[in-house]
Scaffold this active site. Sequence first.
Site, PDB file in Angstrom:
ATOM      1  N   PRO A 122       0.824  -1.205   0.000  1.00 48.89           N
ATOM      2  CA  PRO A 122       0.000   0.000   0.000  1.00 48.89           C
ATOM      3  C   PRO A 122       0.858   1.254   0.000  1.00 48.89           C
ATOM      4  O   PRO A 122       1.790   1.388   0.777  1.00 48.89           O
ATOM      5  CB  PRO A 122      -0.795  -0.101   1.305  1.00 48.89           C
ATOM      6  CG  PRO A 122      -0.479  -1.429   1.879  1.00 48.89           C
ATOM      7  CD  PRO A 122       0.834  -1.839   1.315  1.00 48.89           C
ATOM      8  N   GLU A 123       0.512   2.146  -0.896  1.00 46.34           N
ATOM      9  CA  GLU A 123       1.113   3.471  -0.937  1.00 46.34           C
ATOM     10  C   GLU A 123       0.064   4.456  -0.429  1.00 46.34           C
ATOM     11  O   GLU A 123      -0.987   4.035   0.061  1.00 46.34           O
ATOM     12  CB  GLU A 123       1.567   3.782  -2.377  1.00 46.34           C
ATOM     13  CG  GLU A 123       2.457   2.676  -2.951  1.00 46.34           C
ATOM     14  CD  GLU A 123       2.906   2.927  -4.385  1.00 46.34           C
ATOM     15  OE1 GLU A 123       3.000   4.086  -4.790  1.00 46.34           O
ATOM     16  OE2 GLU A 123       3.151   1.943  -5.097  1.00 46.34           O
TER      17      GLU A 123
END
Length: 276
Positions: free
Chosen positions: A2-3
Amino acid sequence: MPELPEVETVRRSLLPVILHKTIETVELRYERILQHCSPQVFQEKLMGNRFLDLVRRGKYLIFSLEDELELVAHLRMTGRLIFYSDCSIPMAKHTSVVFGFGSEGALRFEDVRKFGTLDLVKRGEYDQIKGLKSLGVEPLSPNFTQASLQALTAKSTAKIKALLLDQRKIAGLGNIYADESLFLAGLHPERPAGSLSDHELSRLHGAIVQVLQDAIGNQGTTLRDYRTGYGQEGSFQNKLQIYGKKGGKCPRCGVHLEHRKVAGRTSHFCPSCQRE
DNA sequence: AAAACCGCCTGTCGGC
DNA sequence: TGCCGACAGGCGGTTT
């Protein structure tokens, strides 16, 4: 995994369902998820506590609790934070922690690769969490301007892709959104950061903001593991222009795309639209 | 200052 | 089919 867009989506989806809920049970199934806290202290301080707020900084999630405590989470590559209203749903194979809310469901931290982390700290005391303490500018805040990007890149000889991935400079970009931003801005990932013209900096600034906002609007990118706080997939994977398109053609000009390692990460780019 | 490694883990995929 | 290495949304630490 996840960014920024994925972490922000998790934050928005979890906040309404955990707010003011009381943690009745803490099941620690993978103790090494804790970085600077013993399992005993972790369980003792969280049991009977309540979630008061949930904010994001870069790729970190920070849960506010009573007693001026904060639970700091990082999902790293494959971490998930999912709220289950039905506790009878079978436990996922790689479940690291379960925060039980009695009859009100549970919050589970699931993580196949087990790189994800949790910290329990006094409010704002991040000295031990070096990554959080040294985070750079929030790219979706008013503080992120063309001028601030100019200040970060000026005199830097680093490759622009490496600079975009440096969380001490800009907080929240990862491999996907760095590649997408550079494509949108028409910049080669190996351009020295300090060599960008004002016009190029303007394009890059606009591209970063646009890509991140668009990705949040699409609930993030699910390549494999990422899920929202409700366990749902995002949809931005259907809108990626360049990331993961090995062997494909440029959506803008049609030439064959290239990829190579930059800053230790596979980087995708169009050799025609993004010249060195 | 920057870049190149390694380690942390598990799962998947491609090549032979 | 099976084995084996490469690789994967991240990041901290050490070395060069």
